[in-house]
Design a protein around this motif. Structure first.
Motif, PDB file in Angstrom:
ATOM      1  N   ALA A   1       1.650   6.599  -6.945  1.00 56.69           N
ATOM      2  CA  ALA A   1       0.553   7.493  -7.343  1.00 56.69           C
ATOM      3  C   ALA A   1       0.944   8.948  -7.139  1.00 56.69           C
ATOM      4  CB  ALA A   1      -0.705   7.156  -6.551  1.00 56.69           C
ATOM      5  N   GLN A   2       1.625   9.229  -6.042  1.00 51.25           N
ATOM      6  CA  GLN A   2       2.068  10.603  -5.774  1.00 51.25           C
ATOM      7  C   GLN A   2       3.079  11.053  -6.831  1.00 51.25           C
ATOM      8  OE1 GLN A   2       3.670  11.095  -1.837  1.00 51.25           O
ATOM      9  NE2 GLN A   2       3.262  13.280  -1.818  1.00 51.25           N
ATOM     10  N   GLU A   3       3.989  10.154  -7.220  1.00 47.64           N
ATOM     11  CA  GLU A   3       4.963  10.488  -8.271  1.00 47.64           C
ATOM     12  C   GLU A   3       4.256  10.753  -9.594  1.00 47.64           C
ATOM     13  OE1 GLU A   3       7.734   7.263  -8.415  1.00 47.64           O
ATOM     14  OE2 GLU A   3       8.692   7.804  -6.523  1.00 47.64           O
ATOM     15  N   ASP A   4       3.225   9.922  -9.906  1.00 51.78           N
ATOM     16  CA  ASP A   4       2.474  10.113 -11.154  1.00 51.78           C
ATOM     17  C   ASP A   4       1.762  11.465 -11.172  1.00 51.78           C
ATOM     18  OD1 ASP A   4       3.315   7.650 -12.006  1.00 51.78           O
ATOM     19  OD2 ASP A   4       1.425   6.613 -11.565  1.00 51.78           O
ATOM     20  N   VAL A   5       1.185  11.844 -10.036  1.00 50.44           N
ATOM     21  CA  VAL A   5       0.496  13.139  -9.958  1.00 50.44           C
ATOM     22  C   VAL A   5       1.495  14.276 -10.140  1.00 50.44           C
ATOM     23  CG1 VAL A   5      -0.727  14.696  -8.385  1.00 50.44           C
ATOM     24  CG2 VAL A   5      -1.436  12.319  -8.577  1.00 50.44           C
ATOM     25  N   THR A   6       2.662  14.150  -9.510  1.00 48.11           N
ATOM     26  CA  THR A   6       3.696  15.181  -9.633  1.00 48.11           C
ATOM     27  C   THR A   6       4.143  15.309 -11.084  1.00 48.11           C
ATOM     28  OG1 THR A   6       4.456  14.714  -7.392  1.00 48.11           O
ATOM     29  CG2 THR A   6       5.972  15.905  -8.813  1.00 48.11           C
ATOM     30  N   LYS A   7       4.368  14.167 -11.753  1.00 50.70           N
ATOM     31  CA  LYS A   7       4.775  14.200 -13.171  1.00 50.70           C
ATOM     32  C   LYS A   7       3.671  14.783 -14.040  1.00 50.70           C
ATOM     33  CE  LYS A   7       8.023  10.354 -13.037  1.00 50.70           C
ATOM     34  NZ  LYS A   7       8.241   8.938 -13.387  1.00 50.70           N
ATOM     35  N   ALA A   8       2.407  14.430 -13.727  1.00 51.72           N
ATOM     36  CA  ALA A   8       1.282  14.956 -14.519  1.00 51.72           C
ATOM     37  C   ALA A   8       1.219  16.477 -14.412  1.00 51.72           C
ATOM     38  CB  ALA A   8      -0.022  14.330 -14.055  1.00 51.72           C
ATOM     39  N   HIS A   9       1.430  17.004 -13.205  1.00 48.22           N
ATOM     40  CA  HIS A   9       1.433  18.461 -13.041  1.00 48.22           C
ATOM     41  C   HIS A   9       2.607  19.098 -13.792  1.00 48.22           C
ATOM     42  CE1 HIS A   9      -1.885  18.931 -10.338  1.00 48.22           C
ATOM     43  NE2 HIS A   9      -1.384  18.095  -9.442  1.00 48.22           N
ATOM     44  N   LYS A  10       3.751  18.445 -13.698  1.00 51.97           N
ATOM     45  CA  LYS A  10       4.969  19.016 -14.280  1.00 51.97           C
ATOM     46  C   LYS A  10       4.937  18.985 -15.809  1.00 51.97           C
ATOM     47  CE  LYS A  10       9.984  18.653 -13.698  1.00 51.97           C
ATOM     48  NZ  LYS A  10      11.061  17.891 -13.068  1.00 51.97           N
TER      49      LYS A  10
ATOM     50  N   ALA B   1       0.836  -1.212   0.000  1.00 53.00           N
ATOM     51  CA  ALA B   1       0.000   0.000   0.000  1.00 53.00           C
ATOM     52  C   ALA B   1       0.866   1.255   0.000  1.00 53.00           C
ATOM     53  CB  ALA B   1      -0.929  -0.008   1.216  1.00 53.00           C
ATOM     54  N   GLU B   2       1.950   1.227   0.731  1.00 48.44           N
ATOM     55  CA  GLU B   2       2.865   2.381   0.775  1.00 48.44           C
ATOM     56  C   GLU B   2       3.517   2.605  -0.593  1.00 48.44           C
ATOM     57  OE1 GLU B   2       4.786   5.655   2.165  1.00 48.44           O
ATOM     58  OE2 GLU B   2       3.187   4.538   3.147  1.00 48.44           O
ATOM     59  N   ASN B   3       3.905   1.505  -1.252  1.00 48.14           N
ATOM     60  CA  ASN B   3       4.504   1.616  -2.591  1.00 48.14           C
ATOM     61  C   ASN B   3       3.506   2.182  -3.598  1.00 48.14           C
ATOM     62  OD1 ASN B   3       6.977   0.645  -1.762  1.00 48.14           O
ATOM     63  ND2 ASN B   3       6.528  -1.463  -2.299  1.00 48.14           N
ATOM     64  N   ILE B   4       2.255   1.700  -3.529  1.00 48.69           N
ATOM     65  CA  ILE B   4       1.221   2.190  -4.452  1.00 48.69           C
ATOM     66  C   ILE B   4       0.977   3.684  -4.213  1.00 48.69           C
ATOM     67  CG2 ILE B   4      -1.258   2.069  -4.945  1.00 48.69           C
ATOM     68  CD1 ILE B   4      -0.997  -0.995  -4.443  1.00 48.69           C
ATOM     69  N   ARG B   5       0.889   4.094  -2.936  1.00 48.90           N
ATOM     70  CA  ARG B   5       0.674   5.507  -2.611  1.00 48.90           C
ATOM     71  C   ARG B   5       1.817   6.372  -3.125  1.00 48.90           C
ATOM     72  NH1 ARG B   5       2.387   9.240   0.304  1.00 48.90           N
ATOM     73  NH2 ARG B   5       3.954   7.961   1.315  1.00 48.90           N
ATOM     74  N   ARG B   6       3.060   5.877  -2.955  1.00 47.26           N
ATOM     75  CA  ARG B   6       4.239   6.636  -3.396  1.00 47.26           C
ATOM     76  C   ARG B   6       4.248   6.770  -4.924  1.00 47.26           C
ATOM     77  NH1 ARG B   6       8.628   4.697  -5.108  1.00 47.26           N
ATOM     78  NH2 ARG B   6       8.385   2.667  -4.141  1.00 47.26           N
TER      79      ARG B   6
END
Length: 198
Positions: A81-90, A74-79
């Motif tokens: 997902a957070q990286e994907d959101v950061t890349k999507a914004h960037k 669950a921690e890996n999936i959350r991390r």
């Protein structure tokens, strides 16, 4: 002396008396069993309990291991997902930027031409507009271009003037500037004039 003991006993509360009786019975039962070896049934029951305890401990260890693995997943999936959101914004504009680069190239090449004719300039502008339209289409930037007589939609149109017209009230008379949407979100409303009530 005996009278004094009787007085003390009579002054005891019922709870104190019950506790004293229970303690006396326990002492007598213990005295009767002292030195008696445990029976085979008692030993068998004890070994069964030990077997159950070890089985429960093993199951507990297995469940703890499964819990820790699930927590790590669950921690890996959350991390991620957070990286994907950061890349999507960037890099959200990356696709649009890729489509706009050829448009800029065309404009720069047009400015480098020494001898310009009106027809050549018009042709170049038309080609550049086609590239720009293709870039908009690829990135789902859609035009909002209402037709005359279309019902005024405050979610897509902005009426800057109300003019007398033969049309039905609150309908588009003329479009002064196109609007644009990105997918289902309004980027800029179409600037229009609306028909006045009769």
């Amino acid at each position: 002396m005996q009278d004094q003991e009787n007085q003390e006993v009579s002054q005891q509360s019922p709870l104190d008396a019950a506790i004293a009786d229970a303690a006396t019975e326990a002492a007598q039962a213990g005295a009767g069993q002292a030195g008696v070896p445990p029976s085979t049934a008692e030993m068998s029951g004890q070994s069964d309990l030990e077997a159950q305890l070890s089985a429960t401990e093993a199951k507990l260890a297995e469940m703890h291991d499964a819990f820790m693995r699930a927590k790590a997943d669950a921690e890996n999936i959350r991390r991620r997902a957070q990286e994907d959101v950061t890349k999507a914004h960037k890099f959200a504009i990356e696709s649009f930027a890729e489509a706009m680069v050829p448009v800029r190239d065309s404009l720069e090449m047009a400015l480098k031409v020494e001898t310009q004719t009106v027809d050549a300039i018009r042709e170049g502008v038309e080609m550049t507009l086609k590239q720009l339209s293709a870039a908009f289409e690829k990135n789902r930037v859609l035009e909002v271009m209402p037709q005359a007589g279309e019902k005024l939609d405050p979610n897509k149109h902005q009426a800057v003037a109300v003019v007398p017209s033969e049309q039905e009230a609150n309908t588009v008379v003329t479009v002064l500037q196109k609007g644009y949407m990105i997918a289902d979100r309004l980027l800029r409303p179409a600037i229009v004039t609306a028909a006045a009530p009769k």
